[in-house]
Enzyme design. Sequence first.
Site, PDB file in Angstrom:
ATOM      1  N   ARG A  66       0.785  -1.240   0.000  1.00  0.00           N
ATOM      2  CA  ARG A  66       0.000   0.000   0.000  1.00  0.00           C
ATOM      3  C   ARG A  66       0.819   1.295   0.000  1.00  0.00           C
ATOM      4  O   ARG A  66       0.248   2.375   0.038  1.00  0.00           O
ATOM      5  CB  ARG A  66      -1.008   0.018   1.158  1.00  0.00           C
ATOM      6  CG  ARG A  66      -1.956  -1.168   1.162  1.00  0.00           C
ATOM      7  CD  ARG A  66      -3.158  -0.928   2.036  1.00  0.00           C
ATOM      8  NE  ARG A  66      -2.810  -0.729   3.425  1.00  0.00           N
ATOM      9  CZ  ARG A  66      -3.688  -0.393   4.368  1.00  0.00           C
ATOM     10  NH1 ARG A  66      -4.947  -0.207   4.050  1.00  0.00           N
ATOM     11  NH2 ARG A  66      -3.306  -0.258   5.619  1.00  0.00           N
ATOM     12  N   ASP A  67       2.142   1.194  -0.044  1.00  0.00           N
ATOM     13  CA  ASP A  67       2.946   2.414  -0.158  1.00  0.00           C
ATOM     14  C   ASP A  67       4.237   2.126  -0.932  1.00  0.00           C
ATOM     15  O   ASP A  67       5.321   2.544  -0.533  1.00  0.00           O
ATOM     16  CB  ASP A  67       3.270   2.980   1.223  1.00  0.00           C
ATOM     17  CG  ASP A  67       3.751   4.437   1.154  1.00  0.00           C
ATOM     18  OD1 ASP A  67       3.461   5.120   0.141  1.00  0.00           O
ATOM     19  OD2 ASP A  67       4.401   4.899   2.111  1.00  0.00           O
ATOM     20  N   LEU A  68       4.103   1.403  -2.036  1.00  0.00           N
ATOM     21  CA  LEU A  68       5.262   1.098  -2.873  1.00  0.00           C
ATOM     22  C   LEU A  68       5.658   2.349  -3.651  1.00  0.00           C
ATOM     23  O   LEU A  68       4.847   2.950  -4.350  1.00  0.00           O
ATOM     24  CB  LEU A  68       4.928  -0.034  -3.842  1.00  0.00           C
ATOM     25  CG  LEU A  68       6.068  -0.518  -4.751  1.00  0.00           C
ATOM     26  CD1 LEU A  68       7.209  -1.097  -3.926  1.00  0.00           C
ATOM     27  CD2 LEU A  68       5.553  -1.553  -5.746  1.00  0.00           C
ATOM     28  N   ASN A  72      10.852   3.854  -0.982  1.00  0.00           N
ATOM     29  CA  ASN A  72      10.766   2.645  -0.162  1.00  0.00           C
ATOM     30  C   ASN A  72      11.486   1.454  -0.789  1.00  0.00           C
ATOM     31  O   ASN A  72      11.180   0.299  -0.480  1.00  0.00           O
ATOM     32  CB  ASN A  72       9.302   2.289   0.105  1.00  0.00           C
ATOM     33  CG  ASN A  72       8.687   3.200   1.158  1.00  0.00           C
ATOM     34  OD1 ASN A  72       9.385   3.829   1.934  1.00  0.00           O
ATOM     35  ND2 ASN A  72       7.358   3.277   1.174  1.00  0.00           N
TER      36      ASN A  72
END
Length: 232
Positions: A66-68, A72
């Site tokens: 959900r936060d690629l 990151n």
Amino acid sequence: FEDENEEEKDQEKAPKTTVALFFEFLPFSVKEVSEKGLMSNTLKARIAVEVAFGMSHVHRRGMMHRDLKLENIMMNSVFESKIIDFGLVQGSDLSMSSSLTRCVGTLAYMSPEMASEEEYDSKTDVYSYGVVLFALFTGSLPKQSMRDRMTNAPMKYPAASSKISEFCIDLIKRCTSFESSSRPTFDEILEDMFRHSFCLAPEIDTKLVMRRYRELNRFRVAHDEQSKAGNK
């Protein structure tokens, strides 16, 4: 003396309460290295493969990242990429439920369905991966307003050049499809890259990328076999 021996035996029988945390040092940020123009097309292709394998593993375990995003993805001392920051990971059956948080992550990488606070599933990570590929191979994020994204206005895709191939552009288009059902899975992405010899850009050392692909694929097969054996 006997009392001391008894005390030592009691200590040995006592449950262990020590907790140890092991951290891997990752000295290189993909975003920073990319912005400095220090990456070859071969390294970019290898990163694309490694991230796809990592996300495939996440999805196979019934989770969503959900936060690629580029921020990151880090690299170790031999430039192997690792996905980090699992603070927004959601364990689920990869389908939307009332318990899933709406509109989380980073806007520039966020899928239309998540941005509009609609139902979403694992394909939201695939959309983010498409944006990662766009930024990794072009050096910039797509120029698209949030309104355009949510109303299915066409994204402005780059033309094939010394930085990016037609195949990569087509892969980005499919990953960033407005309809989540039209996006490929990460296993399908890996199969597609394999069929196209990982030619995400010109002048890629396909043998080097293929070697890394086979190494990660052996790990995936071994892990799947181990999981099946454990479920019997």
